[in-house]
Design a protein around this motif. Structure first.
Motif, PDB file in Angstrom:
ATOM      1  N   ALA A 398       0.850  -1.185   0.000  1.00  0.00           N
ATOM      2  CA  ALA A 398       0.000   0.000   0.000  1.00  0.00           C
ATOM      3  C   ALA A 398       0.894   1.246   0.000  1.00  0.00           C
ATOM      4  O   ALA A 398       2.071   1.193   0.359  1.00  0.00           O
ATOM      5  CB  ALA A 398      -0.899  -0.005   1.229  1.00  0.00           C
ATOM      6  N   SER A 399       0.318   2.358  -0.423  1.00  0.00           N
ATOM      7  CA  SER A 399       1.098   3.595  -0.559  1.00  0.00           C
ATOM      8  C   SER A 399       1.713   4.025   0.765  1.00  0.00           C
ATOM      9  O   SER A 399       2.846   4.509   0.807  1.00  0.00           O
ATOM     10  CB  SER A 399       0.218   4.721  -1.112  1.00  0.00           C
ATOM     11  OG  SER A 399      -0.901   4.932  -0.256  1.00  0.00           O
ATOM     12  N   ASP A 400       0.990   3.838   1.885  1.00  0.00           N
ATOM     13  CA  ASP A 400       1.556   4.252   3.170  1.00  0.00           C
ATOM     14  C   ASP A 400       2.737   3.370   3.576  1.00  0.00           C
ATOM     15  O   ASP A 400       3.709   3.828   4.178  1.00  0.00           O
ATOM     16  CB  ASP A 400       0.478   4.234   4.261  1.00  0.00           C
ATOM     17  CG  ASP A 400      -0.154   2.865   4.438  1.00  0.00           C
ATOM     18  OD1 ASP A 400      -0.101   2.061   3.478  1.00  0.00           O
ATOM     19  OD2 ASP A 400      -0.701   2.605   5.528  1.00  0.00           O
ATOM     20  N   LYS A 401       2.674   2.079   3.212  1.00  0.00           N
ATOM     21  CA  LYS A 401       3.787   1.171   3.515  1.00  0.00           C
ATOM     22  C   LYS A 401       5.007   1.510   2.651  1.00  0.00           C
ATOM     23  O   LYS A 401       6.146   1.456   3.121  1.00  0.00           O
ATOM     24  CB  LYS A 401       3.362  -0.278   3.281  1.00  0.00           C
ATOM     25  CG  LYS A 401       4.301  -1.298   3.911  1.00  0.00           C
ATOM     26  CD  LYS A 401       3.704  -2.702   3.860  1.00  0.00           C
ATOM     27  CE  LYS A 401       4.614  -3.697   4.587  1.00  0.00           C
ATOM     28  NZ  LYS A 401       4.054  -5.068   4.585  1.00  0.00           N
ATOM     29  N   CYS A 402       4.752   1.880   1.387  1.00  0.00           N
ATOM     30  CA  CYS A 402       5.844   2.312   0.501  1.00  0.00           C
ATOM     31  C   CYS A 402       6.518   3.560   1.057  1.00  0.00           C
ATOM     32  O   CYS A 402       7.758   3.659   1.099  1.00  0.00           O
ATOM     33  CB  CYS A 402       5.314   2.597  -0.900  1.00  0.00           C
ATOM     34  SG  CYS A 402       4.778   1.133  -1.812  1.00  0.00           S
ATOM     35  N   ALA A 403       5.714   4.520   1.486  1.00  0.00           N
ATOM     36  CA  ALA A 403       6.258   5.764   2.035  1.00  0.00           C
ATOM     37  C   ALA A 403       7.042   5.490   3.308  1.00  0.00           C
ATOM     38  O   ALA A 403       8.098   6.094   3.556  1.00  0.00           O
ATOM     39  CB  ALA A 403       5.124   6.751   2.309  1.00  0.00           C
ATOM     40  N   SER A 404       6.549   4.557   4.123  1.00  0.00           N
ATOM     41  CA  SER A 404       7.237   4.224   5.362  1.00  0.00           C
ATOM     42  C   SER A 404       8.604   3.603   5.085  1.00  0.00           C
ATOM     43  O   SER A 404       9.604   3.949   5.724  1.00  0.00           O
ATOM     44  CB  SER A 404       6.391   3.257   6.192  1.00  0.00           C
ATOM     45  OG  SER A 404       7.082   2.848   7.353  1.00  0.00           O
ATOM     46  N   LYS A 406      10.475   3.913   2.328  1.00  0.00           N
ATOM     47  CA  LYS A 406      11.383   4.925   1.782  1.00  0.00           C
ATOM     48  C   LYS A 406      11.866   5.877   2.875  1.00  0.00           C
ATOM     49  O   LYS A 406      13.051   6.247   2.919  1.00  0.00           O
ATOM     50  CB  LYS A 406      10.684   5.709   0.675  1.00  0.00           C
ATOM     51  CG  LYS A 406      10.437   4.912  -0.605  1.00  0.00           C
ATOM     52  CD  LYS A 406       9.846   5.770  -1.712  1.00  0.00           C
ATOM     53  CE  LYS A 406      10.821   6.837  -2.171  1.00  0.00           C
ATOM     54  NZ  LYS A 406      10.315   7.579  -3.353  1.00  0.00           N
TER      55      LYS A 406
END
Length: 471
Positions: A398-404, A406
């Motif tokens: 999910a996008s929030d997991k990707c952001a986390s 990075k």
């Protein structure tokens, strides 16, 4: 043999200031002022240090080889070199082409070639030595030139044949290339060039042959030469002294902190005084180990490098860079593993790709540029994760997991980052055991370092080689 500058005639007799205050208590003597050395003494010291540095490099660098000096094509040095060489060979061609021929420069060249050929001979080549001496008898050659009887072409052919006998296999092609040259000046020019290469080959062969002998006796040789230099510059170890004082203070402080009832002040100076005068005297081994480990955190500008390690500064700084890079690589893998779990990290190929990506993006960068590198690394890691999840048929992050993910990778640029700090501590602990003379080379890698085990062992071997010699 150089002339002394005006006013230097009395430099040899210049009195050296000696340490004063012989009657003072130890530790209260006044430091000696700097010594004044004559030009000849400085030249002698420079020559000694140069010889010491070359021998040091031969012993510690198994790949050490002499190389021909090649200046960049468009550099001033290369233009000057080419201009001078062209002038010499043009002059030689003009002299040989004259009527009658003028062999003045050619004879000088033959003398240098003869010396070059003789330098390639081993002691057992006595017969060949006699042949070269007879064939290139310079007195006879001069007499033949004066009477117009010199056969310069025959001498060139003899030189070419002798080089073919003496050249190592790697020069066969270049020596064979001399066969096709018909222009006498061009032939001599190539003979001279290839002969220089063969002389370097012989020097490198000699270096390889001497290395085992040097390794057996070099520590004593370096110690005695160092003492000779130290006798001339007795005040020249201030930075080494400070490096060891700091290490002793840290070892003493660590020892006192481990005691249930520390009896001295907590300041570093007080710890050092306690180490010197009290019951917590640190061992020489522990002080040196701490000193060597401190070099892995050396920051230019804060303090000067220890004088006793200047010949190994480049080697030690290379280890420092490698340790910093391995710290970042291990931290990136640990953060990514925590986010992805065994799903992806069960694949050695996936881990190898992440290692390679991180290493390539860190290559050649200083620590100050890790922040921008980790931005690119976070992008590449996320791409690898997404691509591998897709290949294995798992849903994308999910996008929030990707952001986390990075964000956690980019945060590794901060020296205070918890993951980075833990990895760095584990690497330093491993290396401190690795270089220990007690032989406590732990085969059990600390947790989180398994992925860089091979690379860390290689770095450890290089670090241990330098510290073992200097110890």
């Amino acid at each position: 043999g150089a002339e002394q500058p005006p006013g230097a005639e009395g430099a040899e007799e210049t009195a050296r200031p000696r340490e004063s205050g012989e009657g003072r208590p130890p530790g209260l003597r006044r430091a000696s002022p700097p010594q004044i050395l004559s030009m000849s003494e400085l030249q002698e010291i420079t020559a000694e240090v140069s010889r010491l540095a070359i021998a040091h490099e031969i012993v510690l660098n198994a790949d050490f080889k002499l190389q021909m000096v090649n200046f960049p094509p468009y550099s001033l040095e290369n233009r000057v070199k080419e201009t001078l060489h062209k002038a010499f060979w043009d002059s030689l061609k003009k002299q040989i082409s004259a009527t009658p021929p003028d062999y003045t420069q050619a004879i000088q060249l033959l003398q240098e070639i003869k010396e070059g050929l003789l330098s390639l001979l081993l002691p057992q080549h006595s017969r060949l030595r006699r042949e070269i001496e007879e064939a290139l008898d310079m007195e006879l050659i001069r007499q033949e030139a004066e009477h117009g009887a010199l056969d310069i072409h025959a001498l060139a052919l003899y030189i070419r044949g002798t080089m073919a006998m003496l050249c190592p296999p790697l020069r066969d092609e270049e020596v064979q290339g001399l066969q096709s040259l018909t222009d006498l000046v061009e032939l001599f020019r190539e003979i001279f060039r290839v002969l220089e290469l063969m002389q370097i080959d012989m020097l490198n062969f000699t270096i390889q042959s001497l290395r085992p002998h040097l390794q057996d006796h070099y520590v004593q040789y370096e110690r005695s030469k160092f003492q000779e230099i130290l006798n001339k510059f007795p005040n020249s170890l201030d930075h080494t002294t400070e490096w060891l004082r700091r290490a002793a203070a840290e070892v003493s402080a660590s020892s006192l902190q481990s005691q249930p009832h520390p009896s001295v002040s907590s300041s570093p100076d007080a710890h050092l005084q306690g180490a010197v005068s009290g019951s917590t005297v640190p061992s020489l081994t522990s002080v040196l180990n701490r000193g060597y480990m401190n070099l892995l955190c050396w920051e230019p500008g804060q303090s000067e490098y220890p004088e006793t390690l200047l010949m190994d500064q480049a080697r030690l700084q290379k280890v420092q860079v490698q340790v910093n890079q391995l710290t970042i690589i291990a931290a990136v893998l640990l953060v990514t593993s925590g986010m992805c779990g065994s799903t992806l990290f069960g694949s050695p190929e996936f881990v190898a790709r992440l290692k390679l990506v991180t290493k390539v993006l860190l290559e050649g960068l200083s620590c100050t540029r890790y922040e921008e590198a980790l931005q690119d690394i976070s992008d590449q890691v996320l791409q690898e994760v997404s691509r591998t999840l897709s290949q294995l048929g798992y849903p994308a992050f999910a996008s929030d997991k990707c952001a986390s993910l990075k964000g956690q990778i980019k945060n590794i640029a901060d020296k205070g980052n918890a993951v980075r700090h833990v990895i760095e501590q584990r690497i330093h602990l491993f290396l401190s055991l690795f270089i220990s003379p007690d032989g406590q080379n732990s085969q059990d890698f600390p947790k989180g370092l398994d992925a860089i085990q091979e690379e860390l062992q290689e770095v450890g071997r290089g670090f241990r080689s330098v510290t073992h010699h200097n110890r």
